[in-house]
Motif scaffolding. Structure first.
Motif, PDB file in Angstrom:
ATOM      1  N   ARG A 116       0.820  -1.216   0.000  1.00 16.32           N
ATOM      2  CA  ARG A 116       0.000   0.000   0.000  1.00 16.32           C
ATOM      3  C   ARG A 116       0.852   1.264   0.000  1.00 16.32           C
ATOM      4  O   ARG A 116       0.529   2.243  -0.652  1.00 16.32           O
ATOM      5  N   LEU A 117       1.941   1.227   0.760  1.00 14.45           N
ATOM      6  CA  LEU A 117       2.781   2.422   0.894  1.00 14.45           C
ATOM      7  C   LEU A 117       3.754   2.575  -0.266  1.00 14.45           C
ATOM      8  O   LEU A 117       4.125   3.689  -0.640  1.00 14.45           O
ATOM      9  N   ASN A 118       4.187   1.454  -0.838  1.00 14.69           N
ATOM     10  CA  ASN A 118       5.243   1.469  -1.851  1.00 14.69           C
ATOM     11  C   ASN A 118       4.676   1.497  -3.268  1.00 14.69           C
ATOM     12  O   ASN A 118       5.165   0.795  -4.147  1.00 14.69           O
ATOM     13  N   VAL A 119       3.641   2.303  -3.480  1.00 19.08           N
ATOM     14  CA  VAL A 119       3.090   2.436  -4.830  1.00 19.08           C
ATOM     15  C   VAL A 119       4.127   3.100  -5.743  1.00 19.08           C
ATOM     16  O   VAL A 119       4.405   2.649  -6.844  1.00 19.08           O
ATOM     17  N   ILE A 120       4.698   4.184  -5.267  1.00 17.19           N
ATOM     18  CA  ILE A 120       5.775   4.866  -5.993  1.00 17.19           C
ATOM     19  C   ILE A 120       6.919   5.069  -5.011  1.00 17.19           C
ATOM     20  O   ILE A 120       6.712   5.566  -3.902  1.00 17.19           O
ATOM     21  N   GLN A 121       8.115   4.666  -5.402  1.00 19.17           N
ATOM     22  CA  GLN A 121       9.268   4.814  -4.518  1.00 19.17           C
ATOM     23  C   GLN A 121      10.242   5.838  -5.098  1.00 19.17           C
ATOM     24  O   GLN A 121      10.546   5.840  -6.292  1.00 19.17           O
ATOM     25  N   ILE A 122      10.701   6.721  -4.236  1.00 19.21           N
ATOM     26  CA  ILE A 122      11.727   7.700  -4.612  1.00 19.21           C
ATOM     27  C   ILE A 122      12.956   7.413  -3.762  1.00 19.21           C
ATOM     28  O   ILE A 122      12.887   7.462  -2.527  1.00 19.21           O
ATOM     29  N   ARG A 123      14.054   7.110  -4.407  1.00 21.97           N
ATOM     30  CA  ARG A 123      15.303   6.862  -3.680  1.00 21.97           C
ATOM     31  C   ARG A 123      16.120   8.147  -3.646  1.00 21.97           C
ATOM     32  O   ARG A 123      16.407   8.734  -4.691  1.00 21.97           O
ATOM     33  N   VAL A 124      16.478   8.571  -2.433  1.00 21.90           N
ATOM     34  CA  VAL A 124      17.300   9.765  -2.276  1.00 21.90           C
ATOM     35  C   VAL A 124      18.753   9.311  -2.165  1.00 21.90           C
ATOM     36  O   VAL A 124      19.097   8.578  -1.230  1.00 21.90           O
ATOM     37  N   PRO A 125      19.614   9.700  -3.096  1.00 18.55           N
ATOM     38  CA  PRO A 125      20.990   9.180  -3.101  1.00 18.55           C
ATOM     39  C   PRO A 125      21.812   9.728  -1.942  1.00 18.55           C
ATOM     40  O   PRO A 125      21.612  10.869  -1.509  1.00 18.55           O
ATOM     41  N   PRO A 126      22.737   8.923  -1.409  1.00 16.17           N
ATOM     42  CA  PRO A 126      23.643   9.432  -0.374  1.00 16.17           C
ATOM     43  C   PRO A 126      24.614  10.447  -0.979  1.00 16.17           C
ATOM     44  O   PRO A 126      24.820  10.485  -2.195  1.00 16.17           O
ATOM     45  N   LEU A 127      25.213  11.249  -0.130  1.00 12.91           N
ATOM     46  CA  LEU A 127      26.096  12.316  -0.596  1.00 12.91           C
ATOM     47  C   LEU A 127      27.298  11.771  -1.361  1.00 12.91           C
ATOM     48  O   LEU A 127      27.776  12.401  -2.309  1.00 12.91           O
ATOM     49  N   ARG A 128      27.767  10.593  -0.988  1.00 14.47           N
ATOM     50  CA  ARG A 128      28.947  10.035  -1.661  1.00 14.47           C
ATOM     51  C   ARG A 128      28.673   9.698  -3.130  1.00 14.47           C
ATOM     52  O   ARG A 128      29.601   9.544  -3.918  1.00 14.47           O
TER      53      ARG A 128
ATOM     54  N   LEU B 211      36.746  18.020   2.269  1.00  8.94           N
ATOM     55  CA  LEU B 211      35.350  17.577   2.353  1.00  8.94           C
ATOM     56  C   LEU B 211      35.055  16.506   1.307  1.00  8.94           C
ATOM     57  O   LEU B 211      34.325  15.549   1.558  1.00  8.94           O
ATOM     58  N   ALA B 212      35.634  16.682   0.115  1.00 11.03           N
ATOM     59  CA  ALA B 212      35.398  15.709  -0.956  1.00 11.03           C
ATOM     60  C   ALA B 212      35.985  14.341  -0.618  1.00 11.03           C
ATOM     61  O   ALA B 212      35.490  13.308  -1.102  1.00 11.03           O
ATOM     62  N   LEU B 213      37.026  14.305   0.218  1.00 15.00           N
ATOM     63  CA  LEU B 213      37.647  13.044   0.611  1.00 15.00           C
ATOM     64  C   LEU B 213      36.956  12.402   1.807  1.00 15.00           C
ATOM     65  O   LEU B 213      37.210  11.243   2.122  1.00 15.00           O
ATOM     66  N   HIS B 214      36.090  13.163   2.473  1.00 12.56           N
ATOM     67  CA  HIS B 214      35.402  12.654   3.672  1.00 12.56           C
ATOM     68  C   HIS B 214      34.298  11.680   3.253  1.00 12.56           C
ATOM     69  O   HIS B 214      33.670  11.834   2.213  1.00 12.56           O
ATOM     70  N   GLN B 215      34.046  10.665   4.088  1.00 11.94           N
ATOM     71  CA  GLN B 215      33.064   9.634   3.739  1.00 11.94           C
ATOM     72  C   GLN B 215      31.613  10.080   3.933  1.00 11.94           C
ATOM     73  O   GLN B 215      30.708   9.573   3.304  1.00 11.94           O
ATOM     74  N   PHE B 216      31.351  11.009   4.820  1.00  9.28           N
ATOM     75  CA  PHE B 216      30.013  11.526   5.119  1.00  9.28           C
ATOM     76  C   PHE B 216      29.007  10.426   5.433  1.00  9.28           C
ATOM     77  O   PHE B 216      28.017  10.239   4.714  1.00  9.28           O
ATOM     78  N   PRO B 217      29.234   9.676   6.524  1.00  8.85           N
ATOM     79  CA  PRO B 217      28.222   8.684   6.916  1.00  8.85           C
ATOM     80  C   PRO B 217      26.884   9.324   7.279  1.00  8.85           C
ATOM     81  O   PRO B 217      25.847   8.688   7.188  1.00  8.85           O
ATOM     82  N   GLY B 218      26.929  10.603   7.687  1.00  5.65           N
ATOM     83  CA  GLY B 218      25.687  11.306   8.026  1.00  5.65           C
ATOM     84  C   GLY B 218      25.120  12.121   6.883  1.00  5.65           C
ATOM     85  O   GLY B 218      24.154  12.867   7.062  1.00  5.65           O
ATOM     86  N   ASN B 219      25.742  12.017   5.695  1.00  8.62           N
ATOM     87  CA  ASN B 219      25.251  12.651   4.473  1.00  8.62           C
ATOM     88  C   ASN B 219      25.090  14.169   4.598  1.00  8.62           C
ATOM     89  O   ASN B 219      25.927  14.810   5.226  1.00  8.62           O
ATOM     90  N   VAL B 220      24.031  14.727   4.020  1.00  7.57           N
ATOM     91  CA  VAL B 220      23.901  16.186   3.960  1.00  7.57           C
ATOM     92  C   VAL B 220      23.734  16.778   5.355  1.00  7.57           C
ATOM     93  O   VAL B 220      24.220  17.878   5.625  1.00  7.57           O
ATOM     94  N   ARG B 221      23.057  16.051   6.249  1.00 12.61           N
ATOM     95  CA  ARG B 221      22.913  16.558   7.617  1.00 12.61           C
ATOM     96  C   ARG B 221      24.276  16.729   8.279  1.00 12.61           C
ATOM     97  O   ARG B 221      24.543  17.712   8.963  1.00 12.61           O
ATOM     98  N   GLU B 222      25.166  15.768   8.051  1.00  9.45           N
ATOM     99  CA  GLU B 222      26.517  15.866   8.613  1.00  9.45           C
ATOM    100  C   GLU B 222      27.267  17.038   7.999  1.00  9.45           C
ATOM    101  O   GLU B 222      27.986  17.770   8.702  1.00  9.45           O
TER     102      GLU B 222
END
Length: 499
Positions: free
Chosen positions: A316-328, A365-376
């Protein structure tokens, strides 16, 4: 879409009695009605005229409502379509929404709901009153005359192909009532996607209620979601609306839907199917006019396989799925994102000029892994602005634990240095072992905190640490989250107590 002053609707159903019932219900609302009994009859009428909306049964003598939807899409027709499915045909309803239907109704059709859905498809929904404050939820509203480009879309930033694809999907799904599941890692901006869907839809004038499903105690879930009546339980001193009622006429965003317990999942499924809620302590159900957008960082398909999430609710919930890519996966957006965040920080802090990153800082910053993505990234830049002494932010201001990649030293001979001797590469050893290990520990702790939404107890438990041990390590390494006020002296005290 430019529709006539009096909307003209097409009703398609092979049962004459039902056609008459739908026609009478809509004529009373002041609409002009044409009817058809088959797909071919409907297409003949569509070939000769434009309609404001179409109401069609799923099963027809010469095809299905899906066949009509496909023809409309192939012809580029703008009419919104409402599909009527048999009771319990969840698969048909989901398929209709995936095929482009604006909404669906289940037989036997409730005429009040029928008129409401048609009005919503025509953009004639009732005016939405200001929703009351609801505990545990945030409310976002937007005027009806909203610009096409939503604030949330602008905040998402980025020009990479993966982000362009997200924007295209948002624009498409905003046109219908189809449930949307937003999937992505923590900190990628799932709530921004949900708000953007709301802001570019016809529901933009209504409320957008955001709820963190994992932050509400299990025993309070039903009361918070569905509301309650005075006297329903001890402490219920007045009637209170729940999240669903507060989102009436707008969008309900259910964040971290995968954290809902199974008992609540069952109740949520019924609400979605029946489009009505029964507040705790109430006798009658309250009809709903809510669009649901949910989000999770979990793989719900795996959760279903493990028995932790209901399969029927997932569909019911997954009629349309949008995947938000990680920052990496979109590091090319890093300069644009940094520029936008720094501009926002400068505005919030009333700075005379917007701080800028040095080339070395941007590279770090470009070399950082960003496990917390945009929030991090936002947290890093907030801190960097506070620590920097001028308008330029350098590597030292970022406070990154950047470990240099292992370097290969000159080959060292093993055994005699004669020709043909075996040689082995030797990695460069850290100059300061204690500092190196502290950097590694700091990175692991930050990743654990990000993953558990800065809940120190949960993050520590995941690594076999008690809360006291976790606080000691955070204080010693200078890791702070909201509400922390530990000092080095505190760390020493905790260190004496920590086992």
């Amino acid at each position: 879409m430019n529709f006539p002053v009096t909307p003209r609707l097409l009703v398609v159903d092979d049962e004459p009695d039902l056609r008459t019932l739908y026609e009478l219900a809509l004529l009373r609302e002041g609409y002009d009605i044409d009817t058809a009994g088959t797909v071919d009859e409907a297409w003949t009428l569509l070939s000769a005229a434009r309609y404001s909306a179409i109401v069609t049964d799923m099963r027809l003598p010469d095809g299905t409502g899906l066949d009509l939807l496909r023809r409309l899409e192939q012809a580029g027709r703008p009419e919104r379509t409402i599909v009527i499915t048999a009771y319990g045909s969840a698969e048909n309803a989901v398929q209709a929404l995936k095929s482009g239907a604006y909404d669906y109704l289940t037989k036997p059709v409730d005429l009040r709901q029928f008129r409401s859905v048609v009005a919503a498809a025509l953009g004639r929904g009732p005016a939405v009153a200001a929703a009351p404050a609801v505990r545990g939820a945030s409310r976002v509203t937007r005027p009806a005359a909203a610009p096409v480009v939503a604030d949330a879309l602008q905040r998402m930033g980025g020009r990479t192909p993966v982000m362009q694809q997200v924007r295209v999907l948002i624009d498409k799904v905003a046109r219908s009532m189809a449930p949307v599941l937003v999937h992505g890692e923590s900190g990628t901006g799932k709530e921004l996607v949900a708000r953007a869907i709301h802001q570019v839809s016809q529901r933009a004038g209504g409320p957008c209620i955001a709820v963190n499903c994992g932050a509400i105690p299990e025993q309070l879930l039903e009361a918070e979601f569905f509301g309650y009546r005075k006297g329903a339980f001890t402490g219920a001193n007045e009637d209170r609306e729940g999240f669903f009622q507060a989102a009436s006429g707008g969008t309900l965003f259910l964040d971290e839907i995968g954290d809902l317990p199974l008992a609540m999942q069952s109740k949520l499924l019924r609400v979605i199917q029946e489009r009505a809620v029964r507040p705790v302590g109430a006798v009658a159900e309250v009809p709903l006019d809510v669009r649901i957008v949910s989000a999770t960082h979990k793989d719900l398909a795996c959760e279903v396989a493990a028995g932790r999430f209901r399969q029927d609710l997932y569909y019911r919930l997954n009629v349309i799925q949008i995947r938000v890519p990680p920052l990496r996966e979109r590091l090319d957006d890093l300069p644009v994102l940094c520029e936008a965040v720094l501009a926002r920080v400068a505005g919030e802090s009333a700075l005379a000029e917007v701080p800028r990153l040095t080339g070395a800082a941007l590279q770090a910053l470009a070399l950082h892994q960003f496990p917390g993505n945009v929030r991090e990234l936002e947290n890093l830049l907030h801190r960097a602005v506070a620590l920097s002494s001028g308008g330029l932010i350098d590597v030292a201001d970022l406070g990154l634990a950047v470990a240099a990649p292992p370097a290969i030293a000159e080959p060292v001979a093993v055994g005699p240095t004669a020709a043909g001797a075996v040689v082995a590469p030797v990695e460069t050893l850290p100059v300061d072992l204690v500092a190196y290990l502290d950097d590694v520990e700091r990175e692991v702790l930050v990743r654990a905190l990000e993953h558990h939404r800065y809940n120190r107890t949960a993050a520590g438990a995941a690594m076999g640490l008690t809360l006291r041990q976790m606080r000691y390590r955070m204080a010693r390494l200078g890791i702070q989250v909201a509400g922390d006020a530990l000092t080095v002296e505190d760390a020493d005290t905790l260190g004496d107590l920590a086992p």
